[in-house]
Enzyme design. Structure first.
Site, short mmCIF file in Angstrom:
data_model
loop_
_atom_site.label_atom_id
_atom_site.label_comp_id
_atom_site.label_asym_id
_atom_site.label_seq_id
_atom_site.Cartn_x
_atom_site.Cartn_y
_atom_site.Cartn_z
CG ASP A 64 -3.12 -18.00 40.85
OD1 ASP A 64 -4.10 -18.68 40.83
OD2 ASP A 64 -3.11 -17.11 39.89
CG HIS A 65 -6.87 -18.23 43.54
ND1 HIS A 65 -5.71 -17.97 43.09
CD2 HIS A 65 -7.21 -17.47 44.34
CE1 HIS A 65 -6.31 -16.43 42.70
NE2 HIS A 65 -6.73 -16.29 43.72
CG ASP A 119 -7.43 -12.03 41.62
OD1 ASP A 119 -7.87 -14.00 41.42
OD2 ASP A 119 -7.02 -11.63 41.53
NE ARG A 379 -9.03 -8.29 48.28
CZ ARG A 379 -9.14 -8.36 47.52
NH1 ARG A 379 -9.26 -9.37 47.14
NH2 ARG A 379 -9.65 -7.56 46.61
CB SER A 535 -12.57 -11.88 46.13
OG SER A 535 -12.50 -12.60 45.53
NE ARG A 537 -13.53 -14.87 46.98
CZ ARG A 537 -12.68 -14.71 48.32
NH1 ARG A 537 -13.42 -14.74 49.69
NH2 ARG A 537 -11.74 -14.45 48.68
C1 MIC Z 1 -8.42 -13.00 46.30
O1 MIC Z 1 -7.40 -12.36 46.41
O2 MIC Z 1 -9.29 -12.62 47.36
C2 MIC Z 1 -8.82 -13.74 45.38
C3 MIC Z 1 -8.77 -15.39 45.50
O3 MIC Z 1 -7.39 -13.61 44.81
C4 MIC Z 1 -9.99 -13.35 44.70
C5 MIC Z 1 -10.83 -13.98 43.66
C6 MIC Z 1 -11.68 -15.70 44.29
O4 MIC Z 1 -12.00 -15.43 44.63
O5 MIC Z 1 -10.80 -16.48 43.37
C7 MIC Z 1 -10.24 -12.58 43.72
O6 MIC Z 1 -9.04 -10.97 44.13
O7 MIC Z 1 -11.03 -11.45 43.05
FE1 SF4 Z 2 -3.10 -15.12 44.76
FE2 SF4 Z 2 -5.51 -13.51 45.39
FE3 SF4 Z 2 -3.76 -13.57 46.86
FE4 SF4 Z 2 -3.15 -12.48 44.49
S1 SF4 Z 2 -4.30 -11.20 46.63
S2 SF4 Z 2 -1.97 -13.64 45.76
S3 SF4 Z 2 -4.53 -13.46 43.27
S4 SF4 Z 2 -5.42 -14.70 46.37
#
Ligand code: MIC
Ligand code: SF4
Length: 640
Positions: A64-65, A119, A379, A535, A537
């Site tokens: 999905d990313h 995630d 975010r 995140s 990550r």
């Molecule tokens: C995000 O919202 O920052 C992400 C991308 O979903 C991350 C995960 C990632 O960095 O792959 C998260 O929230 O953990």
């Molecule tokens: Fe995707 Fe993270 Fe954004 Fe949710 S917050 S839509 S998991 S990138």
């Protein structure tokens, strides 16, 4: 003694430790999820463990990313994840099928079960009454292999919801109010439980919106009761058998209590560039808007899309605005087509984007320079939109849609009330986008495809007893993982290529960091409080590991990032006296001696010239072993 909802689930899943606040507990994990940006690493780590089939009740790999596939890199990653999932007993959700958290609560989540996901918004499942937590990829790999997930036993916060939301005020406004009250640090070390008469007025998708953004409070997770509303939701998803009731005991104990009167709540917005910089929309009215984005795992349910369409219906978006809408899942998308909501959006001038994270993670739809972008996301960290000086406001779908029409930030309660969408008796169920794993008998012979973008895990080494090196970077408070390891369309394709992605480490803060760190060969990072928020990550730990960072010394850490540092074999250290932060400058050469024996005492002295600075090690015994081994993979290889 009475128990909270979370305590009940923890008790039923406790493998190790005692439920004493702050002490490490090990939990049995029923379900896992991964997404593609963290999933490649998680499956590489799972493969390294040599376990043929996952041992969870349900594991799902979502794509999905990184769905842009602007080169071979993303596509390689997706092929790898699809083939590795099929081989090891993991369900695979194809690109375009939707956002992991939305699909997971629609199709897989079960009240009372534990879920960890690579995630940070995995707590979305708390809307269904799951104990759902974000974790690093390595922790998810271990859980897939049947291992426990370790967290410090959280404290319990209760948020009582009273009354009912007024028309055009949204679940998003509830969580923005909680963020206003508690800040991005207020939930650290806590589970936030919602209760009170107002809960019954909220649908599961609304609860999911609130639980989702609990991640922005720094909370371990958030959770709602499983009640009649939950039962009806699961029934409408054809999953009534998955329902069971779940509530806290009347004498359950909470360390803090808050109360929100929903009837008095007004539309709110998180202003640039922090989710807790919350103001009433009424105070922002008149700010010119360049872009509006509706979707993300926070606000992309069928109800959110229906409300958006109701605001847009029969109107046109303002000339100066670009409106992008990304439905959360194929189920939501197909229901929008069926109900006519999609037509209303198209007629109003919206751009319909793919069912994916999309603009939320900077994968396209970046605003213009200094552009004001209203987003229903979770975010608004600096640079996350892809435009460093973009001005990102986080708002409800109602506020977003109303502002798209006028071209200025608009309080939706000044518009005619829209009718609250009713949950359908039956959602459109079509699981064709989810591919079941191979039967175990065929799995052994199945080939896993690894394109050239898939690089092995960076090298680790057992913990040194002495480290002397320079401070390569000194940063302030609330540093997010988007600062440490930015995402976006230029960087995300390298999530399975640590050497390459490391070149972007801290680039939004200091473009020279990666080159300087690599040249130095080893070094330290100094930070303020709540370091590593955001995140899950693990690249925010793996890139520093690759660049030679040996220890990160801060005033305080965000939970998942601290765990990821340990898993990567990097020492997370905390100033005993936060003012000592001011005594060290970037470029100073500093020293840690007798680290191995200091581990036993949970304290270590940092030598900076003639200054002696005491530091704390906030580590569980297991984490010390992990660090000694050089990281979680090395620890696991020792047979743990
Ligand atoms: C995000 O919202 O920052 C992400 C991308 O979903 C991350 C995960 C990632 O960095 O792959 C998260 O929230 O953990
Ligand atoms: Fe995707 Fe993270 Fe954004 Fe949710 S917050 S839509 S998991 S990138």
């Amino acid at each position: 003694m009475g128990y909270t909802i979370a305590e009940k689930i923890i008790r039923a899943h406790l493998i190790s430790g005692e439920m004493k606040m702050g002490e490490e507990i090990g939990l049995r994990i029923d379900q896992t999820l991964t997404q593609d940006a963290t999933g490649t690493m998680a499956y590489l780590e799972f493969e390294a463990m040599g376990i043929p089939q996952v041992k969870t009740e349900r594991s799902v790999a979502y794509i999905d990313h990184n769905t842009l596939q602007s080169g071979f890199e993303n596509a390689d990653d997706h092929k790898y994840i699809q083939t590795v999932a099929a081989k090891h007993g993991v369900y695979f959700s194809r690109p375009g099928n939707g956002i992991c958290h939305q699909i997971h609560y629609e199709r897989f989540g079960i009240p009372g079960k534990t879920l960890i996901g690579s995630d940070s918004h995995t707590p979305t499942g708390g809307g269904l009454g799951m104990l759902a937590m974000g974790a690093g990829g390595m922790d998810v790999a271990v859980a897939m292999g049947g291992g426990a997930y370790h967290i410090p036993m959280p404290r319990m916060i209760f948020v009582e919801l009273i009354g009912e939301l007024r028309p055009n005020v949204s679940a998003k406004d509830i969580i923005l109010e909680v963020l206003r009250m508690l800040s991005v640090k207020g939930g650290v070390g806590a589970i936030i439980e919602y209760g009170g008469e107002g809960v019954a007025t909220l649908s599961v998708p609304e609860r999911a919106t609130i639980a989702n953004m609990g991640a922005e409070l720094g909370a371990t997770t958030s959770i709602f009761p499983s009640d009649e509303v939950t039962r009806q939701f699961l029934e409408a998803q054809g999953r009534e058998a998955d329902w069971s009731p779940l509530a806290s005991d009347p004498d359950a104990k909470y360390t803090e209590r808050y109360s929100i009167n929903l009837s008095e709540l007004e539309p709110l917005a998180a202003c640039p560039s922090s989710p807790d910089n919350v103001k009433p929309v009424r105070e922002l009215v008149g700010i010119k808007v360049d872009q509006v984005a509706i979707g993300s795992c926070t606000n992309s349910s069928f109800a959110d899309m229906t409300k958006t369409a109701l605001v847009l219906k029969g109107h046109k978006i303002a000339d100066g605005v670009s409106l992008g809408i990304s439905p959360g899942s194929r189920q939501v998308f197909s229901m929008m087509a069926e109900s006519g909501a999609l037509t209303d959006m198209i007629d109003a001038g919206a751009r319909i984007l793919e069912c994916a994270c999309g603009p939320c993670i900077g994968m396209g739809f970046s605003p213009n320079s200094k552009g004001v972008s209203l987003r229903t996301f979770n975010r608004n960290f600096l640079g996350r939109s892809g435009t460093k000086d973009g001005q990102i406001y986080l708002v409800s779908p109602e506020t977003a849609a109303a502002s798209a029409l006028t071209g200025y930030i608009t309080d939706p309660t000044t518009l005619p009330p829209i009718e609250e969408p009713q949950q359908p008796d039956r959602f459109r169920i079509n699981d064709d986008g989810i591919i079941a794993p191979l039967p175990a008998a065929d799995a052994e012979a199945a080939e896993v495809l690894r394109g050239p973008n898939i690089k092995p895990f960076p090298e680790t080494s057992p913990l040194d007893d002495q480290i002397e090196a320079a401070v390569i970077l000194k940063v302030g408070d609330n540093i997010t993982t988007d600062h440490i390891m930015p995402a976006g369309s230029k960087v995300l394709p390298y999530r399975s290529n640590v050497p390459k992605i490391s070149e972007f480490c801290f680039s939004v803060v200091d473009e020279t960091f990666a080159t300087r760190a690599k040249k130095a060969g080893k070094g330290f990072i100094i930070g303020g409080s709540n370091y590593g928020q955001g995140s899950s990550r693990e690249h925010a730990a793996l890139a520093p590991l690759y660049l030679g960072i040996k220890a990160v010394i801060v005033k305080s850490f965000a939970r998942i990032h601290a765990a990821n540092l340990v898993n990567a074999g990097i020492l997370p250290l905390v100033f005993e006296n936060p003012d000592d932060y001011d005594k060290i400058e970037q470029g100073d050469v500093i020293r840690l001696d007798n680290i191995l024996s200091a581990l036993r005492d949970d304290r270590i002295i940092l030598y900076a010239g003639d200054k002696k600075i005491p530091l704390r090690m906030e580590l569980a015994e297991r984490q010390k072993e992990v660090l000694l081994a050089g990281g979680l993979l090395d620890y696991a290889a020792l047979g743990n």
